[in-house]
Scaffold this motif. Sequence first.
Motif, PDB file in Angstrom:
ATOM      1  N   ALA A  24      40.717  41.164  33.189  1.00 10.73           N
ATOM      2  CA  ALA A  24      40.606  41.248  34.650  1.00 10.73           C
ATOM      3  C   ALA A  24      40.867  39.889  35.286  1.00 10.73           C
ATOM      4  N   LEU A  25      40.307  38.820  34.704  1.00  7.00           N
ATOM      5  CA  LEU A  25      40.560  37.478  35.213  1.00  7.00           C
ATOM      6  C   LEU A  25      42.033  37.103  35.087  1.00  7.00           C
ATOM      7  N   LEU A  26      42.643  37.517  33.997  1.00  8.51           N
ATOM      8  CA  LEU A  26      44.070  37.258  33.788  1.00  8.51           C
ATOM      9  C   LEU A  26      44.914  37.955  34.852  1.00  8.51           C
ATOM     10  N   VAL A  27      44.611  39.213  35.135  1.00 11.00           N
ATOM     11  CA  VAL A  27      45.338  39.959  36.167  1.00 11.00           C
ATOM     12  C   VAL A  27      45.138  39.314  37.541  1.00 11.00           C
ATOM     13  N   LEU A  28      43.898  38.971  37.877  1.00 14.42           N
ATOM     14  CA  LEU A  28      43.624  38.322  39.158  1.00 14.42           C
ATOM     15  C   LEU A  28      44.343  36.982  39.273  1.00 14.42           C
ATOM     16  N   ASP A  29      44.362  36.244  38.188  1.00  6.66           N
ATOM     17  CA  ASP A  29      45.040  34.951  38.174  1.00  6.66           C
ATOM     18  C   ASP A  29      46.537  35.109  38.449  1.00  6.66           C
ATOM     19  N   VAL A  30      47.174  36.048  37.774  1.00  9.33           N
ATOM     20  CA  VAL A  30      48.610  36.261  37.968  1.00  9.33           C
ATOM     21  C   VAL A  30      48.894  36.794  39.371  1.00  9.33           C
ATOM     22  N   LEU A  31      48.070  37.709  39.853  1.00  9.24           N
ATOM     23  CA  LEU A  31      48.249  38.208  41.219  1.00  9.24           C
ATOM     24  C   LEU A  31      48.092  37.085  42.249  1.00  9.24           C
ATOM     25  N   PHE A  32      47.119  36.211  42.028  1.00 13.05           N
ATOM     26  CA  PHE A  32      46.934  35.080  42.928  1.00 13.05           C
ATOM     27  C   PHE A  32      48.149  34.156  42.898  1.00 13.05           C
ATOM     28  N   TRP A  46      47.407  25.230  38.234  1.00 13.10           N
ATOM     29  CA  TRP A  46      46.343  25.598  37.304  1.00 13.10           C
ATOM     30  C   TRP A  46      46.411  27.066  36.893  1.00 13.10           C
ATOM     31  N   THR A  47      47.063  27.919  37.703  1.00 11.65           N
ATOM     32  CA  THR A  47      47.066  29.356  37.389  1.00 11.65           C
ATOM     33  C   THR A  47      47.843  29.656  36.110  1.00 11.65           C
ATOM     34  N   GLU A  48      48.927  28.932  35.867  1.00  8.75           N
ATOM     35  CA  GLU A  48      49.701  29.166  34.648  1.00  8.75           C
ATOM     36  C   GLU A  48      48.906  28.772  33.408  1.00  8.75           C
ATOM     37  N   GLU A  49      48.242  27.634  33.486  1.00 11.53           N
ATOM     38  CA  GLU A  49      47.454  27.179  32.345  1.00 11.53           C
ATOM     39  C   GLU A  49      46.271  28.113  32.090  1.00 11.53           C
ATOM     40  N   PHE A  50      45.606  28.558  33.146  1.00 10.51           N
ATOM     41  CA  PHE A  50      44.493  29.492  32.984  1.00 10.51           C
ATOM     42  C   PHE A  50      44.984  30.793  32.345  1.00 10.51           C
ATOM     43  N   ALA A  51      46.142  31.288  32.794  1.00 15.41           N
ATOM     44  CA  ALA A  51      46.696  32.523  32.224  1.00 15.41           C
ATOM     45  C   ALA A  51      46.994  32.346  30.734  1.00 15.41           C
ATOM     46  N   ARG A  52      47.523  31.200  30.371  1.00 15.94           N
ATOM     47  CA  ARG A  52      47.834  30.930  28.963  1.00 15.94           C
ATOM     48  C   ARG A  52      46.553  30.921  28.129  1.00 15.94           C
ATOM     49  N   PHE A  53      45.520  30.232  28.605  1.00 19.14           N
ATOM     50  CA  PHE A  53      44.265  30.161  27.861  1.00 19.14           C
ATOM     51  C   PHE A  53      43.584  31.528  27.790  1.00 19.14           C
ATOM     52  N   ALA A  54      43.622  32.290  28.863  1.00 20.90           N
ATOM     53  CA  ALA A  54      43.024  33.629  28.866  1.00 20.90           C
ATOM     54  C   ALA A  54      43.750  34.537  27.872  1.00 20.90           C
ATOM     55  N   LEU A  55      45.069  34.416  27.820  1.00 19.69           N
ATOM     56  CA  LEU A  55      45.842  35.233  26.879  1.00 19.69           C
ATOM     57  C   LEU A  55      45.529  34.850  25.433  1.00 19.69           C
TER      58      LEU A  55
END
Length: 165
Positions: A24-32, A46-55
């Motif tokens: 859910a956080l990953l989806v919200l991050d990408v949508l943001f 920061w959104t790209e790095e957060f998405a990478r770490f969440a994945l």
Amino acid sequence: MTRSELIFNKVSRILEWIMIVIFALLVLDVLFQVFSRYLLGTSFTWTEEFARFALIWMTILGAAYLNGKKEHLSMDFLYQKFSKANQKKASILIEVLIFLFALIVMVIGGLNLVYTTLHLEQLSGTLRIPLGYVYAIMPFSGFLIMCFSVYHISNIYNNKKENQS
């Protein structure tokens, strides 16, 4: 239901919820990221790095979860040709090998990676969090896989004893 089955089910359920939250956080991050890029005209790095770490976390926790549920990818053509007794022996051997892999590569190697990155004080590029925290998922998932392997071996062994009686 035995105590080990209750613990197994509880741990599996907790893993499911952790992965749901991460996804859910990953989806919200990408949508943001899409919203900010196309509607606000700015991009937050920061959104790209957060998405990478969440994945990374979701993938490695997912591997442990699927191992626990015995739903991981397997090629069982040869296994299906074995007799029931040899299938049980092969299943125990496979679980022992999975246990050893998780111990050596994920737990020992992962702890070494976490220690090294924390000791060297390596930070992520954008979020500036210690990379050891990101890599900590590796030994944690390895430990879960080891626990699941012990659980599966005990189930195989207990089924073997029941069939001999």
